[in-house]
Design a protein around this motif. Sequence first.
Motif, PDB file in Angstrom:
ATOM      1  N   ASP A  15       0.835  -1.203   0.000  1.00  0.00           N
ATOM      2  CA  ASP A  15       0.000   0.000   0.000  1.00  0.00           C
ATOM      3  C   ASP A  15       0.867   1.249   0.000  1.00  0.00           C
ATOM      4  O   ASP A  15       0.560   2.232  -0.679  1.00  0.00           O
ATOM      5  CB  ASP A  15      -0.898   0.014   1.244  1.00  0.00           C
ATOM      6  CG  ASP A  15      -2.007  -1.012   1.126  1.00  0.00           C
ATOM      7  OD1 ASP A  15      -2.299  -1.403  -0.010  1.00  0.00           O
ATOM      8  OD2 ASP A  15      -2.541  -1.410   2.170  1.00  0.00           O
ATOM      9  N   VAL A  19       0.599   4.100  -2.682  1.00  0.00           N
ATOM     10  CA  VAL A  19       0.307   5.481  -2.285  1.00  0.00           C
ATOM     11  C   VAL A  19       1.442   6.396  -2.747  1.00  0.00           C
ATOM     12  O   VAL A  19       1.210   7.518  -3.204  1.00  0.00           O
ATOM     13  CB  VAL A  19       0.119   5.535  -0.758  1.00  0.00           C
ATOM     14  CG1 VAL A  19       0.253   6.946  -0.261  1.00  0.00           C
ATOM     15  CG2 VAL A  19      -1.233   4.968  -0.382  1.00  0.00           C
ATOM     16  N   ARG A  25       1.504   8.438 -11.051  1.00  0.00           N
ATOM     17  CA  ARG A  25       0.460   7.955 -11.951  1.00  0.00           C
ATOM     18  C   ARG A  25      -0.400   9.103 -12.472  1.00  0.00           C
ATOM     19  O   ARG A  25      -0.804   9.111 -13.621  1.00  0.00           O
ATOM     20  CB  ARG A  25      -0.424   6.942 -11.226  1.00  0.00           C
ATOM     21  CG  ARG A  25       0.023   5.500 -11.471  1.00  0.00           C
ATOM     22  CD  ARG A  25      -1.025   4.559 -10.942  1.00  0.00           C
ATOM     23  NE  ARG A  25      -1.381   4.906  -9.570  1.00  0.00           N
ATOM     24  CZ  ARG A  25      -2.438   4.420  -8.929  1.00  0.00           C
ATOM     25  NH1 ARG A  25      -3.239   3.585  -9.545  1.00  0.00           N
ATOM     26  NH2 ARG A  25      -2.688   4.759  -7.684  1.00  0.00           N
ATOM     27  N   THR A  26      -0.653  10.075 -11.586  1.00  0.00           N
ATOM     28  CA  THR A  26      -1.555  11.143 -12.010  1.00  0.00           C
ATOM     29  C   THR A  26      -0.834  12.197 -12.839  1.00  0.00           C
ATOM     30  O   THR A  26      -1.460  12.900 -13.611  1.00  0.00           O
ATOM     31  CB  THR A  26      -2.233  11.804 -10.798  1.00  0.00           C
ATOM     32  OG1 THR A  26      -1.228  12.140  -9.848  1.00  0.00           O
ATOM     33  CG2 THR A  26      -3.218  10.866 -10.155  1.00  0.00           C
ATOM     34  N   GLN A 325       4.562   8.819   2.741  1.00  0.00           N
ATOM     35  CA  GLN A 325       3.985   8.791   1.389  1.00  0.00           C
ATOM     36  C   GLN A 325       4.797   9.670   0.439  1.00  0.00           C
ATOM     37  O   GLN A 325       5.161   9.250  -0.666  1.00  0.00           O
ATOM     38  CB  GLN A 325       2.533   9.275   1.410  1.00  0.00           C
ATOM     39  CG  GLN A 325       1.988   9.497   0.001  1.00  0.00           C
ATOM     40  CD  GLN A 325       0.553  10.020   0.008  1.00  0.00           C
ATOM     41  OE1 GLN A 325      -0.136   9.989   1.012  1.00  0.00           O
ATOM     42  NE2 GLN A 325       0.118  10.486  -1.150  1.00  0.00           N
TER      43      GLN A 325
END
Lengths: 401, 250
Positions: A15, A19, A25-26, A325
Amino acid sequence: MTAAVLHPARMWPGDLLKVGAVGLRTRPLRATLSALGIAIGIAAMVAVVGISASSRADLDRTLDALGTNLLTVGPGRTMFGADAQLPEESEAMVGRIGPVTAVAAVGRVSSARVYRTRLIPAAQSGGITTFAARIPLLATVGATLRSGTWLNDATARYPAVVLGASAANRLGIGHAGPDVRVLIGGVYFTVVGILEPVALAPELDPAALIGWAAAQSTLRFDGHPTTIYTRAAEAQVEAVRDVLGATANPRSPNEVEVSRPSDALPAKRAAGEAFTGLLLGLGAVALLVGGVGVANTMVISVLERRAEIGLRRSLGATRGQIRIQFLAESLLLSALGGVGGALLGAAVTAGYAMYQDWPPVTPAVALFGGVAATLVIGGLAGLYPALRAARLSPTEALAAT
Amino acid sequence: MISLTEVRKEYPGGVVALDGVSLEIGGGELVAIVGPSGSGKSTMLNMLGTLDRPTSGGVRIAGYDTARLSDAQLSALRARRIGFVFQQFHLSPGVSALENVADGLLYCGRRPAERRRRATAALERVGLGHRVRHRPSELSGGERQRVALARAVVGDPPLLLADEPTGSLDSAAGAGVMDLLLDLHAAGTTVVLITHDREIAERLPRRVHMRDGRMVQDSAAPPLAAVNARRALAGDRGGSTAIANERQAP
Ligand SMILES: Nc1ncnc2c1ncn2[C@@H]1O[C@H](COP(=O)(O)OP(=O)(O)OP(=O)(O)O)[C@@H](O)[C@H]1O
Ligand SMILES: [Mg+2]
């Protein structure tokens, strides 16, 4: 009212990775561009290290083939600074040293200029040196023939010549033959052979090599050797080296210069080493710039994603989980650049080595060191943005749109 | 479930957003917070959701005295006991509705497979079983808010806080979201929502009126309290009454 003690749950490593990859990715283009900076730096450094390692591997291969036991003896200078001379009998004396396995002398025939035809004016000498050469020279220096044959007992007495590789080029002679002749000191010599370049004795490349006897009879050669090439038993090379001076010229051993040509080969390569250092420095600068790029991307990412940070806090993320993160994102970003750069650097090394006909070598240390360096850079670049992200209060973060 | 005592919140710069609010909300209640803009509704919801700490006063949520909890423990409290719905949805644009909802369980320590399974169930519960793979940009406003609602309740929190959940929706979509909130209330969840919509507020069993950082009326309060509240509104700073479960601004 009592309630159980609260403990924030740990995140699964998978995770965490997912994260951390959200930003990548964006915003794939931005991620790629900032990873590219790192990649270029790492690629430059890996390629520089790889190319110099390949060059060294090639040198080792060459030295293995040529042997490192060749020693040369030449005249140095007298006490008064004049050019010294080796005694005529020096070659024979050197040959008597126990561990010496081969010996061959050459003697410079000064004033014997080399031309293709009589039509060329005397002033254009062409930079070709004439040497009287002993028969064992070919084997002693490890030379090979590109064309024709080497001198033998018969041809050494007649006007026959073997041309060094660059001498043949300069004269425009492509192959040896009974009808190919050159003028040496005004006498026609038949070109019986042409050498390949001689790695351990490059001074033979721009040379015209004629028999010792022919030099003395036709060109008034004085019989003094100018260079004596010797091979010694591998284990005794240093010992032989120590006695060569006194052996070649017992009366004035100081006027003798002894050298080991195989030592000069790495030195010749080392000349490129300063350049290597410069390229490494450039690579380091590129890496630094790449790191700054990643830091910049991370700072912007944190600013843009305040609402996301607020949301995650409302979903129960701790400060630590927000921190990690963004740290993970920075590490991923630079690791991406690092791995890409290492691959690119290895590819450049392989390409260049192939082009140079070297064995391609990319030291694992360079690859892992490169990737490790990017992780350090990613960690440093991401630290401040991650701390800032974690410090944001949830309400402040949520208020941002 | 919730108990605020004399909660005061002063922002840096001197703005007093909450000025001594005391409020009790029992488990399973459905409460609307109403009042003019700037009266401190969102600030109060942030207190209830432990997103911010009061300057003074006590906040107890689900049996925990929040003043005694560390930041990490408050995070854990939010992860397990509190669901949030915001006017702006706050969905991640790049990922599917399912992943958005599954993220509601990210900080609870659940495994990915379980998160996805429960997220699918939550989406079905809000009537979006057929929109699981869609991204937020491919959904209508009402659908987006239902995704956000599914994310808030995917972990079955006993407390749901909603700050103007219908504020940016048309009346039909707003009604759909309200129906879901009523369903959740019926199923036992404590729901506190801020709304500007009178009609919506009228339908709810309990309304808390805010003005200038004070609670001026609590519809669940007995008549005396209501009178006091009206007096407070008129500027009379009478002595505070301390009736359990319903308090008014001093
Ligand atoms: N972070 C902040 N810093 C300073 N002042 C703030 C901050 N947040 C809110 N305020 C002030 O506190 C008061 C209450 O704000 P709050 O957001 O709680 O109002 P609200 O009742 O939710 O209003 P609305 O209905 O417009 O959302 C307002 O006067 C606002 O200007
Ligand atoms: Mg508000």
